[in-house]
Design an enzyme around this catalytic site. Structure first.
Site: not given
Ligand code: GLN
Ligand code: ZN
Length: 769
Positions: A16, A119, A441, A492, A524, A674, A703
């Site tokens: 949420e 992670n 991707s 991808e 996530c 990165e 990002h």
């Protein structure tokens, strides 16, 4: 014995928070609606914890994006560039998190880094000479309200990143952590005073940075911070020093010499903590928060083992039950919410797992069992059931085990050394100087997500699904050709996630429906579970890559996820070693690599995005062993290809400085990683180590939604060219583009290609740097 946790997931049972924050960004939710959504999540978490009879819980540790960023903002550590935007506090916060491009100005996001050996990614606060620490605790206490409404102030404790970890994980320009000891210590002291005034008997300061190797300077820094904080601090609020992710061997004696009210230790990753206590004792009157339930993995706790630890604490260190709080090894941020949402898992599988909510029940069980005399324990139903589950074996694959046993040095070594492979690859691929490419991707649009969702729901036939994927690939190849990229990818579109996709197509993995874990901000992941021996059943990516290659005369990269990343982004087994699982996965990837090569794919990228992630935090043996098997697992994937086949790898947001030699030893031909968000710091190390692998430190930050200008990327390329010979330099974004919108992606890539062309021309004309 009391029970507690060091932290709880915050993204929401059904993500949420993610959806609310993203709506706010799009202007579809007001700030009041966003905070109402956050409050609803907090209320739900508090009630769940209360129902599980947890006695004491943290509060105020909720975050809309990242807890480290929250701490920075709480103490006013906000660089001037963000203040100059003159945005609302909430929008300034999000500008720090994700950059900002608008009428107020144009700023990049703060650097993002991996949080210790997890992670999770945190934002790196920036200190400079103009930084002035100033506490603003109003928003902090606002976040505690929903929890205190359920637990009262006596049953909840404000929790946040501690000063040592805050300083230890920040970046300093023209100043040092030392310069901030006094102001920061007084700000924390003031915060403790404010907690006391509000009736909180405890505050929790998270100090995972204490489990790393500490120098004398580090220890001194830790001591000076806490001596200053604890001296004359308001005695009504006691400090719980909470550590996790390992043991505190370098500072245990400092810790017990300081007047902490409670000390939280990890007995899962920090098994050594037990010996420290046995050897040096534990101060009378201090509470020990004993992390015995694994906060990072999803397997059921072994009650017998946990109770044994608690027994040892009481017998060898004479810590009374009234001074032990049974807890998790680390905040539960790293595991999914609840097994209740898993309706599709086999009962036999499910009974082996404990997610956050089930771990709460485990804590209560363990605290109860620890108080029972041995005979009653063994008769206890929960104890018996637990022992039975822990005792059953998971599925094994004899063929895979035999293959692993027969591996020899040859299986880890390519035919020829890199220097001999390079000219062959260059002749075969005929790429220009500074070749441009992407990490794999392309944007996952609604249409692409819908294609997968409809297939999953059975509303789309497999044939139609595949036809759609081919359509996406076709469009993607056309787009890349029109942008002018040199090495293309298929995009991808068949993958929801780079690990889940592979797990789904390999034997030995199990999937949850709703096992989401926060990776950074609103992003996530849903890690698979390595449930048994791993084996490849059928080719996974070959048809897509081969189809993409058939559409263009340019080289198309095959795109795989490497074994260490698959393993590190899954919940690993606890009954076999990580290296054994990694080799099993590597054999599966190797089979795929060879099939791709046979299908005519001449460049194969094996992403090891997460290679560094589970690197043991301390130097020495465990770290050397980890790197040894991690590098070997990668080499096992690619040693079977021809010299002409170019192997790429990719890594994300990490500090590589200390493992550069090992990265080179992976023996890839090209590595992209990165660095755009870490402002290219790594270039010096690459130069110093005479890094051999061709490389690109990522030229822009994917990002963030901002579109980097051509000039900005020319400048980055020129910086890179000073440290990396142009013949070894590639040009690409710093990670995959799946989270970006199509428009910004196309614009950014066009600018990137233009920047590469401009610099290429300069080089060809022989223009000096
Ligand atoms: N090939 C992957 C992609 O582009 C790599 C993602 C990653 O490094 N996290 O999405
Ligand atoms: Zn990446």
């Amino acid at each position: 014995m009391q029970t507690t946790i060091s932290g709880y997931p915050r993204i929401g049972k059904n993500r949420e928070l993610k959806f609310a924050v993203e709506k706010y960004w799009k202007g579809a939710l007001s700030s009041a609606e966003l905070s109402a959504a956050a409050d609803a999540l907090l209320r739900d978490a508090a009630l769940t914890q209360k129902n599980a009879q947890i006695t004491q819980v943290p509060c105020g540790d909720f975050s809309l994006y990242d807890a480290m960023l929250d701490a920075a903002v709480l103490f006013g550590i906000v660089p001037a560039a963000y203040k100059r935007l003159r945005l609302s506090p909430l929008d300034t916060y999000f500008a720090l998190a994700r950059g900002y491009q608008g009428t107020g100005g144009d700023v990049k996001a703060l650097t993002m880094k991996k949080w210790f050996n997890t992670n999770y990614h945190y934002l790196v606060p920036e200190f400079d000479r103009t930084t002035s620490v100033a506490l603003d605790s109003v928003p902090f206490f606002a976040k505690t309200a929903e929890i205190t409404a359920v637990f009262g102030t006596a049953g909840s404790r404000p929790a946040l990143v501690g000063p040592y970890t805050l300083l230890g994980c920040s970046r300093f320009t023209d100043c040092t952590p030392r310069d901030f000891v006094r102001p920061l210590a007084s700000a924390y002291k003031a915060l403790i005073g404010a907690c006391a005034a509000r009736g909180f008997p405890w505050i929790q300061l998270d100090e995972p940075a204490l489990v790393r190797d500490l120098s004398t300077d580090d220890r001194n820094l830790f001591r000076s911070l806490y001596e200053a904080i604890l001296e004359d601090v308001d005695p009504r609020c006691r400090v719980l020093l909470q550590t996790h992710f390992g043991d505190v061997r370098d500072c245990y004696q400092d810790i017990i010499a300081l007047p902490f009210g409670a000390v939280g230790l990890d007995f899962i990753e920090g098994a050594e903590n037990l010996s420290l206590i046995a050897q040096h004792g534990f101060p009378a009157g201090t509470v020990l928060v004993a992390g015995v339930v694994n906060g990072k993995n999803i397997w059921k706790n072994d009650y017998a083992a946990s109770v044994k630890i608690l027994d040892a604490l009481r017998s060898s260190a004479r810590i009374g039950s009234d001074r032990i709080w049974v807890s998790t090894s680390c905040p539960l941020l790293h595991v999914p919410y609840s097994l209740a949402a898993e309706t599709a898992l086999d009962a036999a599988v499910k009974e082996r797992f404990a997610f956050a909510e089930e771990k709460l029940a485990e804590l209560t069980d363990i605290a109860r069992l620890a108080e029972l005399p041995p005979a009653l324990r063994e008769a206890d139903a929960a104890y018996v059931r637990n022992g039975k589950v822990k005792g059953t074996q998971v599925q094994r694959n004899a063929a895979v085990r035999r293959q692993i046993e027969s591996l020899s040095e040859r299986d880890f070594t390519r035919n020829s050394p890199r220097a001999e492979r390079r000219p062959l690859q260059h002749a075969a691929l005929k790429l220009p100087l500074l070749p441009t490419t992407t990490i794999g991707s392309f944007p996952q649009t609604q249409e692409i997500k819908r294609n997968r969702a409809l297939l999953r729901k059975g509303e789309l036939s497999a044939e139609q699904y595949e036809r759609n994927i081919r359509g996406f690939i076709r469009d993607c190849i056309r787009l890349q050709e029109s942008i002018g990229l040199d090495v293309l990818v298929h995009g991808e579109f068949e993958r929801n996630d780079m690990v889940e996709y592979f797990g789904e197509n390999l034997e030995g993995f199990i999937f949850t429906q709703n096992g989401w874990v926060q990776s950074y901000g609103t992003r996530c992941v849903k890690p698979p579970v390595v449930f048994g021996d791993v084996a490849r059943i059928k080719p996974l990516t070959v048809p897509y890559s081969a189809y993409a290659a058939s559409l263009t005369s340019k080289p198309v990269k095959g795109m795989l996820t490497g074994p260490v990343t698959v393993l590190n982004w899954s919940f690993p087994r606890e009954d076999v070693s990580l290296s054994e699982s990694a080799f099993q996965i590597a054999l599966a990837v190797r089979a795929e690599v060879l099939d791709l090569e046979t299908a005519g794919i001449r460049i194969i990228q094996i992403d090891e995005a997460a290679l560094r992630e589970k690197l043991p935090l301390r130097a020495g043996n465990p770290r050397a062993q980890y790197l040894d098997w991690a590098v070997k697992a990668f080499r096992l994937c690619c040693s079977g290809v021809k010299d002409e086949t170019q192997i790429h790898t990719h890594m994300c947001y990490s500090e590589f400085e200390d493992i550069i030699a090992e990265i080179d030893a992976m023996d890839a031909d090209v590595i992209t990683f990165e660095a755009s968000r870490s402002k290219l710091h790594i270039l010096d190390s690459l130069e110093a180590h005479r890094f051999e692998t061709e490389t690109s430190p990522g030229i822009y930050d994917i990002h963030s939604p901002r579109v980097p200008a051509v000039e900005e990327m020319i400048a980055s390329l020129e910086t890179m060219r000073k440290k990396i010979p142009a013949e070894k330099l590639w040009v690409n974004p710093d990670c995959g583009l799946k989270t970006r919108a199509p428009e910004e992606t196309e614009l950014s890539l066009k600018n990137m290609v233009a920047a590469a062309e401009a610099v290429r021309t300069r080089i060809i004309k022989g223009e000096a740097l």
